[in-house]
Scaffold this active site. Structure first.
Site, PDB file in Angstrom:
ATOM      1  N   GLY A   1       1.577  -2.003   4.324  1.00  0.00           N
ATOM      2  CA  GLY A   1       2.000  -0.632   4.107  1.00  0.00           C
ATOM      3  C   GLY A   1       3.314  -0.321   4.777  1.00  0.00           C
ATOM      4  O   GLY A   1       4.388  -0.488   4.199  1.00  0.00           O
ATOM      5  N   SER A   2       3.229   0.090   6.040  1.00  0.00           N
ATOM      6  CA  SER A   2       4.424   0.537   6.761  1.00  0.00           C
ATOM      7  C   SER A   2       5.481  -0.555   6.887  1.00  0.00           C
ATOM      8  O   SER A   2       6.681  -0.270   6.878  1.00  0.00           O
ATOM      9  CB  SER A   2       4.032   1.060   8.151  1.00  0.00           C
ATOM     10  OG  SER A   2       3.280   0.099   8.865  1.00  0.00           O
TER      11      SER A   2
ATOM     12  N   MET B   1     -12.579   3.106  -0.789  1.00  0.00           N
ATOM     13  CA  MET B   1     -13.258   3.267   0.498  1.00  0.00           C
ATOM     14  C   MET B   1     -14.052   4.559   0.436  1.00  0.00           C
ATOM     15  O   MET B   1     -13.769   5.543   1.112  1.00  0.00           O
ATOM     16  CB  MET B   1     -12.223   3.281   1.633  1.00  0.00           C
ATOM     17  CG  MET B   1     -11.632   1.918   1.892  1.00  0.00           C
ATOM     18  SD  MET B   1     -10.258   1.929   3.080  1.00  0.00           S
ATOM     19  CE  MET B   1      -8.886   2.114   1.940  1.00  0.00           C
TER      20      MET B   1
ATOM     21  N   ASP C   1      -5.971  -6.925   4.348  1.00  0.00           N
ATOM     22  CA  ASP C   1      -5.370  -5.602   4.466  1.00  0.00           C
ATOM     23  C   ASP C   1      -5.539  -5.103   5.896  1.00  0.00           C
ATOM     24  O   ASP C   1      -6.656  -5.022   6.391  1.00  0.00           O
ATOM     25  CB  ASP C   1      -6.061  -4.635   3.489  1.00  0.00           C
ATOM     26  CG  ASP C   1      -5.461  -3.236   3.501  1.00  0.00           C
ATOM     27  OD1 ASP C   1      -4.479  -3.007   4.225  1.00  0.00           O
ATOM     28  OD2 ASP C   1      -5.989  -2.375   2.773  1.00  0.00           O
ATOM     29  N   GLY C   2      -4.403  -4.778   6.534  1.00  0.00           N
ATOM     30  CA  GLY C   2      -4.463  -4.162   7.857  1.00  0.00           C
ATOM     31  C   GLY C   2      -3.603  -4.857   8.892  1.00  0.00           C
ATOM     32  O   GLY C   2      -3.816  -6.030   9.201  1.00  0.00           O
TER      33      GLY C   2
ATOM     34  N   MET D   1      -9.765   7.081  -0.249  1.00  0.00           N
ATOM     35  CA  MET D   1     -10.686   7.374   0.859  1.00  0.00           C
ATOM     36  C   MET D   1     -11.313   8.749   0.654  1.00  0.00           C
ATOM     37  O   MET D   1     -10.649   9.685   0.215  1.00  0.00           O
ATOM     38  CB  MET D   1      -9.942   7.337   2.191  1.00  0.00           C
ATOM     39  CG  MET D   1      -9.169   6.066   2.444  1.00  0.00           C
ATOM     40  SD  MET D   1      -8.351   6.086   4.054  1.00  0.00           S
ATOM     41  CE  MET D   1      -7.259   4.679   3.888  1.00  0.00           C
TER      42      MET D   1
ATOM     43  N   HIS E   1      -1.002  -1.312  -4.272  1.00  0.00           N
ATOM     44  CA  HIS E   1      -2.308  -1.123  -3.651  1.00  0.00           C
ATOM     45  C   HIS E   1      -2.558   0.363  -3.420  1.00  0.00           C
ATOM     46  O   HIS E   1      -1.776   1.040  -2.747  1.00  0.00           O
ATOM     47  CB  HIS E   1      -2.361  -1.875  -2.319  1.00  0.00           C
ATOM     48  CG  HIS E   1      -3.730  -1.938  -1.710  1.00  0.00           C
ATOM     49  ND1 HIS E   1      -4.666  -2.880  -2.078  1.00  0.00           N
ATOM     50  CD2 HIS E   1      -4.315  -1.166  -0.753  1.00  0.00           C
ATOM     51  CE1 HIS E   1      -5.764  -2.707  -1.368  1.00  0.00           C
ATOM     52  NE2 HIS E   1      -5.583  -1.663  -0.566  1.00  0.00           N
TER      53      HIS E   1
ATOM     54  N   ASP F   1      -5.092   3.038  -1.842  1.00  0.00           N
ATOM     55  CA  ASP F   1      -6.200   3.237  -0.906  1.00  0.00           C
ATOM     56  C   ASP F   1      -6.869   4.582  -1.168  1.00  0.00           C
ATOM     57  O   ASP F   1      -6.319   5.640  -0.847  1.00  0.00           O
ATOM     58  CB  ASP F   1      -5.687   3.202   0.536  1.00  0.00           C
ATOM     59  CG  ASP F   1      -5.265   1.809   0.958  1.00  0.00           C
ATOM     60  OD1 ASP F   1      -6.111   0.904   0.930  1.00  0.00           O
ATOM     61  OD2 ASP F   1      -4.090   1.626   1.323  1.00  0.00           O
TER      62      ASP F   1
ATOM     63  N   MET G   1     -10.836  -6.848   5.531  1.00  0.00           N
ATOM     64  CA  MET G   1     -10.161  -5.804   6.297  1.00  0.00           C
ATOM     65  C   MET G   1      -9.844  -6.343   7.691  1.00  0.00           C
ATOM     66  O   MET G   1     -10.752  -6.723   8.437  1.00  0.00           O
ATOM     67  CB  MET G   1     -11.033  -4.555   6.400  1.00  0.00           C
ATOM     68  CG  MET G   1     -11.239  -3.818   5.090  1.00  0.00           C
ATOM     69  SD  MET G   1      -9.685  -3.267   4.319  1.00  0.00           S
ATOM     70  CE  MET G   1      -9.007  -2.190   5.597  1.00  0.00           C
TER      71      MET G   1
ATOM     72  N   HIS H   1      -8.441   0.223  -4.160  1.00  0.00           N
ATOM     73  CA  HIS H   1      -9.411  -0.074  -3.098  1.00  0.00           C
ATOM     74  C   HIS H   1     -10.216   1.190  -2.806  1.00  0.00           C
ATOM     75  O   HIS H   1      -9.709   2.143  -2.220  1.00  0.00           O
ATOM     76  CB  HIS H   1      -8.645  -0.544  -1.856  1.00  0.00           C
ATOM     77  CG  HIS H   1      -9.505  -0.851  -0.679  1.00  0.00           C
ATOM     78  ND1 HIS H   1      -8.976  -1.003   0.593  1.00  0.00           N
ATOM     79  CD2 HIS H   1     -10.849  -1.023  -0.550  1.00  0.00           C
ATOM     80  CE1 HIS H   1      -9.956  -1.261   1.435  1.00  0.00           C
ATOM     81  NE2 HIS H   1     -11.103  -1.278   0.769  1.00  0.00           N
TER      82      HIS H   1
ATOM     83  N   SER I   1       0.840  -1.200   0.000  1.00  0.00           N
ATOM     84  CA  SER I   1       0.000   0.000   0.000  1.00  0.00           C
ATOM     85  C   SER I   1       0.872   1.245   0.000  1.00  0.00           C
ATOM     86  O   SER I   1       1.821   1.350   0.782  1.00  0.00           O
ATOM     87  CB  SER I   1      -0.897   0.009   1.237  1.00  0.00           C
ATOM     88  OG  SER I   1      -1.514   1.276   1.379  1.00  0.00           O
TER      89      SER I   1
ATOM     90  N   GLY J   1      -9.526   3.116   7.120  1.00  0.00           N
ATOM     91  CA  GLY J   1      -9.442   4.567   7.284  1.00  0.00           C
ATOM     92  C   GLY J   1      -8.057   5.085   7.571  1.00  0.00           C
ATOM     93  O   GLY J   1      -7.686   6.149   7.108  1.00  0.00           O
TER      94      GLY J   1
END
Length: 212
Positions: free
Chosen positions: A194-195, A69, A172-173, A38, A34, A36, A138, A67, A9, A143
């Site tokens: 992501g991170s 959202m 994801d998450g 939002m 990916h 995101d 998720m 994705h 991400s 968010g």
């Protein structure tokens, strides 16, 4: 052995260096990118839209895993398809016409994904069987990046794989090299991180560790 796809991400990327970040992910062995998206309404955060996806499309050849959202995603599916998305995922909770939106994604020549918030049971997807190519579970509340993995997601992934064995399962998450092992064992095909990847000094090693 089945192939595990890693879809980093860009949510935690340095947007002043987005082209370099995406190219580094591509060179480091990422399978997808990916994105995101939002809207500050469906989720309490605001990120980016079609222009950023279009810019990423120009600098990498990897599939773009977009994705959405956002509320009523059907309003923007065609624009994201045109911007260069390969796979467009919507939320089951975000529209009153889930089936119509999934059909619209496919009519644009793209693969269709359907995502579920942590409290939404997998069984709600039975009514849309045959309309999607991927389920995105998720494993945090959508968010914001950097949240902790919800352990109950492992059971949910197993259920999704049981009900929809021919569909890709994405998660994801809160994914790192430790939680990745749990979701792969549960049957996941695509891992979003992501991170754990973007903040790693060695992105290639981080991707390899997550893939297992």
């Amino acid at each position: 052995m089945r192939k595990i796809f890693v879809s980093p991400s860009i949510l935690t990327a340095d947007f002043a260096r987005l082209e370099q970040e995406c190219k580094a992910l591509e060179k480091s062995g990422a399978d997808w990118i990916h994105c995101d998206v939002m809207d500050g309404n469906f989720v309490p955060n605001l990120t980016f839209g079609m222009p950023v996806v279009k810019s990423i499309r120009k600098c990498v050849v990897l599939p773009l895993d977009v994705h959405l959202m956002i509320d009523r995603p059907e309003r923007y599916v065609a624009q994201f398809a045109e911007a260069g998305a390969n796979l467009i995922t919507i939320h089951a909770e975000a529209t009153d016409d889930v089936a119509g939106c999934l059909k619209l994604i496919r009519s644009c020549g793209k693969q269709a994904g359907i995502s579920l918030k942590p409290n939404t049971p997998v069984e709600v997807l039975e009514q849309y069987r045959g309309l999607f190519d991927m389920i995105l579970i998720m494993s945090v509340e959508p968010g914001f990046g950097g949240q902790s993995f919800i352990e109950g997601s492992v059971k949910k992934i197993k259920k999704a794989k049981e009900l929809f064995p021919d569909v890709l399962i994405e998660v994801d998450g809160g994914i790192n090299k430790h939680t990745a092992k749990k979701v792969i064992a549960a049957g996941v095909d695509v891992i979003v991180a992501g991170s754990a990847i973007l903040n790693a000094a060695d992105k290639k090693a981080a991707i390899a560790e997550i893939r297992g």
